[in-house]
Design an enzyme around this catalytic site. Sequence first.
Site, PDB file in Angstrom:
ATOM      1  N   THR A 268       0.814  -1.217   0.000  1.00 25.66           N
ATOM      2  CA  THR A 268       0.000   0.000   0.000  1.00 25.66           C
ATOM      3  C   THR A 268       0.847   1.266   0.000  1.00 25.66           C
ATOM      4  O   THR A 268       1.990   1.249   0.471  1.00 25.66           O
ATOM      5  CB  THR A 268      -0.890  -0.022   1.265  1.00 25.66           C
ATOM      6  OG1 THR A 268      -1.518   1.236   1.426  1.00 25.66           O
ATOM      7  CG2 THR A 268      -0.082  -0.284   2.529  1.00 25.66           C
ATOM      8  N   ASP A 269       0.256   2.373  -0.451  1.00 25.29           N
ATOM      9  CA  ASP A 269       0.947   3.666  -0.367  1.00 25.29           C
ATOM     10  C   ASP A 269       1.028   4.174   1.066  1.00 25.29           C
ATOM     11  O   ASP A 269       1.777   5.111   1.358  1.00 25.29           O
ATOM     12  CB  ASP A 269       0.265   4.706  -1.273  1.00 25.29           C
ATOM     13  CG  ASP A 269      -1.209   4.949  -0.950  1.00 25.29           C
ATOM     14  OD1 ASP A 269      -1.750   4.295  -0.037  1.00 25.29           O
ATOM     15  OD2 ASP A 269      -1.822   5.806  -1.621  1.00 25.29           O
ATOM     16  N   GLU A 270       0.237   3.564   1.978  1.00 27.75           N
ATOM     17  CA  GLU A 270       0.189   4.091   3.349  1.00 27.75           C
ATOM     18  C   GLU A 270       1.506   3.906   4.093  1.00 27.75           C
ATOM     19  O   GLU A 270       1.736   4.535   5.130  1.00 27.75           O
ATOM     20  CB  GLU A 270      -0.969   3.454   4.125  1.00 27.75           C
ATOM     21  CG  GLU A 270      -2.299   3.720   3.452  1.00 27.75           C
ATOM     22  CD  GLU A 270      -3.500   3.685   4.373  1.00 27.75           C
ATOM     23  OE1 GLU A 270      -3.328   3.533   5.594  1.00 27.75           O
ATOM     24  OE2 GLU A 270      -4.617   3.822   3.859  1.00 27.75           O
TER      25      GLU A 270
ATOM     26  N   TYR B 105      -2.196  -0.363  10.962  1.00 26.32           N
ATOM     27  CA  TYR B 105      -2.291  -1.059   9.663  1.00 26.32           C
ATOM     28  C   TYR B 105      -1.059  -0.752   8.813  1.00 26.32           C
ATOM     29  O   TYR B 105      -0.391  -1.642   8.298  1.00 26.32           O
ATOM     30  CB  TYR B 105      -3.567  -0.632   8.921  1.00 26.32           C
ATOM     31  CG  TYR B 105      -3.536  -0.976   7.444  1.00 26.32           C
ATOM     32  CD1 TYR B 105      -3.631  -2.298   7.013  1.00 26.32           C
ATOM     33  CD2 TYR B 105      -3.375   0.025   6.469  1.00 26.32           C
ATOM     34  CE1 TYR B 105      -3.572  -2.617   5.657  1.00 26.32           C
ATOM     35  CE2 TYR B 105      -3.329  -0.285   5.119  1.00 26.32           C
ATOM     36  CZ  TYR B 105      -3.416  -1.610   4.721  1.00 26.32           C
ATOM     37  OH  TYR B 105      -3.348  -1.924   3.382  1.00 26.32           O
TER      38      TYR B 105
ATOM     39  N   LYS C 260       1.951  -3.263   7.435  1.00 27.45           N
ATOM     40  CA  LYS C 260       2.269  -3.466   6.013  1.00 27.45           C
ATOM     41  C   LYS C 260       3.720  -3.063   5.730  1.00 27.45           C
ATOM     42  O   LYS C 260       4.416  -3.730   4.960  1.00 27.45           O
ATOM     43  CB  LYS C 260       1.324  -2.652   5.118  1.00 27.45           C
ATOM     44  CG  LYS C 260      -0.115  -3.111   5.099  1.00 27.45           C
ATOM     45  CD  LYS C 260      -0.334  -4.506   4.534  1.00 27.45           C
ATOM     46  CE  LYS C 260      -0.070  -4.618   3.059  1.00 27.45           C
ATOM     47  NZ  LYS C 260      -0.467  -5.963   2.518  1.00 27.45           N
TER      48      LYS C 260
HETATM   49  P1  NAD Z   1      -9.850  -7.383   2.000  1.00 26.02           P
HETATM   50  O1  NAD Z   1      -9.913  -7.050   3.456  1.00 26.02           O
HETATM   51  O2  NAD Z   1     -11.035  -7.115   1.152  1.00 26.02           O
HETATM   52  O3  NAD Z   1      -9.493  -8.919   1.824  1.00 26.02           O
HETATM   53  C1  NAD Z   1      -8.513  -9.572   2.580  1.00 26.02           C
HETATM   54  C2  NAD Z   1      -8.665 -11.068   2.357  1.00 26.02           C
HETATM   55  O4  NAD Z   1      -7.632 -11.739   3.112  1.00 26.02           O
HETATM   56  C3  NAD Z   1     -10.004 -11.633   2.858  1.00 26.02           C
HETATM   57  O5  NAD Z   1     -10.545 -12.513   1.909  1.00 26.02           O
HETATM   58  C4  NAD Z   1      -9.631 -12.353   4.143  1.00 26.02           C
HETATM   59  O6  NAD Z   1     -10.492 -13.457   4.420  1.00 26.02           O
HETATM   60  C5  NAD Z   1      -8.216 -12.815   3.832  1.00 26.02           C
HETATM   61  N1  NAD Z   1      -7.419 -13.021   5.051  1.00 26.02           N
HETATM   62  C6  NAD Z   1      -7.280 -12.169   6.113  1.00 26.02           C
HETATM   63  N2  NAD Z   1      -6.468 -12.710   7.042  1.00 26.02           N
HETATM   64  C7  NAD Z   1      -6.063 -13.914   6.548  1.00 26.02           C
HETATM   65  C8  NAD Z   1      -5.205 -14.931   7.040  1.00 26.02           C
HETATM   66  N3  NAD Z   1      -4.595 -14.811   8.230  1.00 26.02           N
HETATM   67  N4  NAD Z   1      -5.013 -16.033   6.284  1.00 26.02           N
HETATM   68  C9  NAD Z   1      -5.627 -16.157   5.068  1.00 26.02           C
HETATM   69  N5  NAD Z   1      -6.458 -15.234   4.563  1.00 26.02           N
HETATM   70  C10 NAD Z   1      -6.674 -14.120   5.298  1.00 26.02           C
HETATM   71  O7  NAD Z   1      -8.551  -6.637   1.467  1.00 26.02           O
HETATM   72  P2  NAD Z   1      -8.304  -5.912   0.081  1.00 26.02           P
HETATM   73  O8  NAD Z   1      -8.814  -4.530   0.158  1.00 26.02           O
HETATM   74  O9  NAD Z   1      -8.720  -6.818  -1.016  1.00 26.02           O
HETATM   75  O10 NAD Z   1      -6.701  -5.816   0.104  1.00 26.02           O
HETATM   76  C11 NAD Z   1      -5.905  -6.897  -0.381  1.00 26.02           C
HETATM   77  C12 NAD Z   1      -4.450  -6.538  -0.237  1.00 26.02           C
HETATM   78  O11 NAD Z   1      -4.172  -5.345  -0.963  1.00 26.02           O
HETATM   79  C13 NAD Z   1      -4.004  -6.262   1.194  1.00 26.02           C
HETATM   80  O12 NAD Z   1      -2.718  -6.787   1.373  1.00 26.02           O
HETATM   81  C14 NAD Z   1      -3.990  -4.744   1.291  1.00 26.02           C
HETATM   82  O13 NAD Z   1      -3.048  -4.312   2.239  1.00 26.02           O
HETATM   83  C15 NAD Z   1      -3.565  -4.381  -0.106  1.00 26.02           C
HETATM   84  N6  NAD Z   1      -4.019  -3.076  -0.598  1.00 26.02           N
HETATM   85  C16 NAD Z   1      -5.335  -2.729  -0.512  1.00 26.02           C
HETATM   86  C17 NAD Z   1      -5.755  -1.507  -1.015  1.00 26.02           C
HETATM   87  C18 NAD Z   1      -7.204  -1.090  -0.958  1.00 26.02           C
HETATM   88  O14 NAD Z   1      -7.506   0.065  -1.246  1.00 26.02           O
HETATM   89  N7  NAD Z   1      -8.144  -1.960  -0.629  1.00 26.02           N
HETATM   90  C19 NAD Z   1      -4.822  -0.634  -1.585  1.00 26.02           C
HETATM   91  C20 NAD Z   1      -3.473  -1.016  -1.636  1.00 26.02           C
HETATM   92  C21 NAD Z   1      -3.092  -2.246  -1.141  1.00 26.02           C
HETATM   93  O1  DAU Z   2      -4.199   3.929   0.475  1.00 27.41           O
HETATM   94  C1  DAU Z   2      -4.372   2.545   0.353  1.00 27.41           C
HETATM   95  C2  DAU Z   2      -5.263   2.040   1.463  1.00 27.41           C
HETATM   96  O2  DAU Z   2      -6.585   2.480   1.156  1.00 27.41           O
HETATM   97  C3  DAU Z   2      -5.227   0.536   1.624  1.00 27.41           C
HETATM   98  O3  DAU Z   2      -3.934   0.133   1.973  1.00 27.41           O
HETATM   99  C4  DAU Z   2      -6.231   0.078   2.691  1.00 27.41           C
HETATM  100  O4  DAU Z   2      -6.256  -1.332   2.757  1.00 27.41           O
HETATM  101  C5  DAU Z   2      -7.606   0.587   2.294  1.00 27.41           C
HETATM  102  O5  DAU Z   2      -8.542   0.269   3.305  1.00 27.41           O
HETATM  103  C6  DAU Z   2      -7.580   2.095   2.079  1.00 27.41           C
HETATM  104  O6  DAU Z   2      -7.352   2.785   3.336  1.00 27.41           O
HETATM  105  P1  DAU Z   2      -8.138   4.118   3.727  1.00 27.41           P
HETATM  106  O7  DAU Z   2      -8.133   4.282   5.184  1.00 27.41           O
HETATM  107  O8  DAU Z   2      -7.637   5.252   2.907  1.00 27.41           O
HETATM  108  O9  DAU Z   2      -9.613   3.729   3.169  1.00 27.41           O
HETATM  109  P2  DAU Z   2     -11.057   4.049   3.740  1.00 27.41           P
HETATM  110  O10 DAU Z   2     -12.022   3.704   2.658  1.00 27.41           O
HETATM  111  O11 DAU Z   2     -11.282   3.461   5.082  1.00 27.41           O
HETATM  112  O12 DAU Z   2     -11.027   5.637   3.909  1.00 27.41           O
HETATM  113  C7  DAU Z   2     -10.772   6.493   2.807  1.00 27.41           C
HETATM  114  C8  DAU Z   2     -10.761   7.929   3.345  1.00 27.41           C
HETATM  115  O13 DAU Z   2     -12.100   8.283   3.714  1.00 27.41           O
HETATM  116  C9  DAU Z   2      -9.931   8.106   4.599  1.00 27.41           C
HETATM  117  O14 DAU Z   2      -9.329   9.394   4.564  1.00 27.41           O
HETATM  118  C10 DAU Z   2     -10.954   8.035   5.736  1.00 27.41           C
HETATM  119  C11 DAU Z   2     -12.196   8.612   5.113  1.00 27.41           C
HETATM  120  N1  DAU Z   2     -13.487   8.063   5.569  1.00 27.41           N
HETATM  121  C12 DAU Z   2     -13.634   6.707   5.590  1.00 27.41           C
HETATM  122  C13 DAU Z   2     -14.820   6.132   5.965  1.00 27.41           C
HETATM  123  C14 DAU Z   2     -14.993   4.631   6.029  1.00 27.41           C
HETATM  124  C15 DAU Z   2     -14.531   8.900   5.884  1.00 27.41           C
HETATM  125  O15 DAU Z   2     -14.388  10.152   5.854  1.00 27.41           O
HETATM  126  N2  DAU Z   2     -15.716   8.336   6.266  1.00 27.41           N
HETATM  127  C16 DAU Z   2     -15.907   6.985   6.331  1.00 27.41           C
HETATM  128  O16 DAU Z   2     -17.012   6.534   6.710  1.00 27.41           O
END
Ligand code: NAD
Ligand code: DAU
Length: 361
Positions: free
Chosen positions: A135-137, A161, A165
Site C-alpha cells: 500500500t501507499d500508506e 495497519y 504493512k
Molecule cells: P480485504 O480485506 O477485502 O481482503 C482480505 C482477504 O484476506 C479476505 O478474503 C480475508 O479473508 C483474507 N485473510 C485475512 N487474514 C487472513 C489470514 N490470516 N489467512 C488467510 N487469509 C486471510 O482486502 P483488500 O482490500 O482486497 O486488500 C488486499 C491486499 O491489498 C491487502 O494486502 C492490502 O493491504 C492491499 N491493498 C489494498 C488496497 C485497498 O484500497 N483496498 C490498496 C493497496 C493495497
Molecule cells: O491507500 C491505500 C489504502 O486504502 C489501503 O492500503 C487500505 O487497505 C484501504 O482500506 C484504504 O485505506 P483508507 O483508510 O484510505 O480507506 P477508507 O475507505 O477506510 O477511507 C478512505 C478515506 O475516507 C480516509 O481518509 C478516511 C475517510 N473516511 C472513511 C470512511 C470509512 C470517511 O471520511 N468516512 C468513512 O465513513
Amino acid sequence: MKNVLVTGGAGFIGSNFVRYLLRAEPDVRVINLDALTYAGSPENLKGLPDESRHIFVNGNIIDRALVEGIFRHHQIDTVVHFAAESHVDRSILGPEQFVQTNIVGTFTLLDVARQIWLNEGGFAPEGARFHHVSTDEVYGSLKPGEPAFSESTPYAPRSPYAASKASSDHLARAYATTYGLPVTITNCSNNYGPYQFPEKLIPLTILNAVRGKPLPIYGDGKQVRDWLYVEDHCEAIYRVLLNGKSGETYNVGGNNQPTNLEVVRQICRILDEVQPDSEFFPHDQLIQYVADRPGHDRRYDMNIEKIGSELGWEPRQSLETGLRLTIKWYLENPGWVEAISSRSDYQDWLEKNYAARGGQR
Ligand code: NAD
Ligand code: DAU
C-alpha cells in the site's frame, strides 16, 4: 507461471485478481488460500471464468504446515500475496490481528518459499516469483507542497495497519536481498470497484446514500487520497508478474487526488443522475460530519512514472468512469450486498465504529 498461489483471493482485490488471471492465462491453475475472515466470502467467487482451474483452500497463512503442504502438493511456482487485515479503522480499535496476519503471515509465506524454492531446490523453475501486494500508506502523510511518493520515499507509517504493512514490505525485501528470493512488491493507492467490503468509504457511501442513511465524513473531509479502479490494479500486478524485475518495487496509482468530500459529492451527483426519483434526492443532503480518525493521514499522492516507463502500465479508468462502473455494479447486485452487509459481525462493527466517531448509523 503454472501453479499460482493467490492468498486472500476471497477478498476484494484478491477475488478481482483471480478473475483477471483466469481470463488472462488460459493454462494457469489458481490455488486460492483464504481464511474467510469477515472480509472474505465465497460470494466474491461466484461465477468465475473457469471454475476447473480454481482450487479454494480455507485456511490461514500463519499455518506453516498448511502452507508447506500447499506448496508441495500443488507445485507452486508463483505467489501473489493479498491476504491481510486491510482496514485502518479496525487496526486502531484492535491492532493485534494486524500484527499476526500482516507480519507473521507474510513471514510464514516468505519462509516457506525460501525453504522449498531455494533450500530444497524444489520444483520452482527459473521463473519462480513471490509478489507481495502492498500500500501507499507505508510512506506516511504528505504535507502541503511535498512531492508525490516515489519508490525511494522513506517509509513513515502512522497507523497500526500501515506499520504492519511496512513491516511486511521490509521482510519481503530482506528475503530478496539476503536469500535471493525472487520477490517483487507493488505499493498501491486506494482501490474501489466491484466486491469491495462496505466498510470502506466508496461502497459505504453508495450503499448508505441509496438507503437514505448518513454519509459519514471524518473530520473536515479535506483529506486527499489517490483512487484506482480495482481492475487497473489487477492489470498492474499482472504486468509486474510478467515483466517486473526481481527485487524491485513499483508504485501503482490512479493519477487523481480528490478530497474525501469531493469523492462523496461526486458519488451523490452520479446517484442523483441515475436515480432522479429517489426520495433521498439530492443525495448530498445525507452528508454528516463525524469525529476524525485518530492519526488520520492528510494527503497521499503517487508518482507512477516507473511502472509507466518500465512496464507500459497506466490506469484505464478515470475516477468518474470508475465510479460510474462501481455504482452500477452495486445497484445491480443487491443479492451480494444483502449477503455481505447483513452479517451480524459487520453490524456489530458498524455500531462500534460509529460510536467511536460520535455519529449516527
Ligand atoms: P480485504 O480485506 O477485502 O481482503 C482480505 C482477504 O484476506 C479476505 O478474503 C480475508 O479473508 C483474507 N485473510 C485475512 N487474514 C487472513 C489470514 N490470516 N489467512 C488467510 N487469509 C486471510 O482486502 P483488500 O482490500 O482486497 O486488500 C488486499 C491486499 O491489498 C491487502 O494486502 C492490502 O493491504 C492491499 N491493498 C489494498 C488496497 C485497498 O484500497 N483496498 C490498496 C493497496 C493495497
Ligand atoms: O491507500 C491505500 C489504502 O486504502 C489501503 O492500503 C487500505 O487497505 C484501504 O482500506 C484504504 O485505506 P483508507 O483508510 O484510505 O480507506 P477508507 O475507505 O477506510 O477511507 C478512505 C478515506 O475516507 C480516509 O481518509 C478516511 C475517510 N473516511 C472513511 C470512511 C470509512 C470517511 O471520511 N468516512 C468513512 O465513513
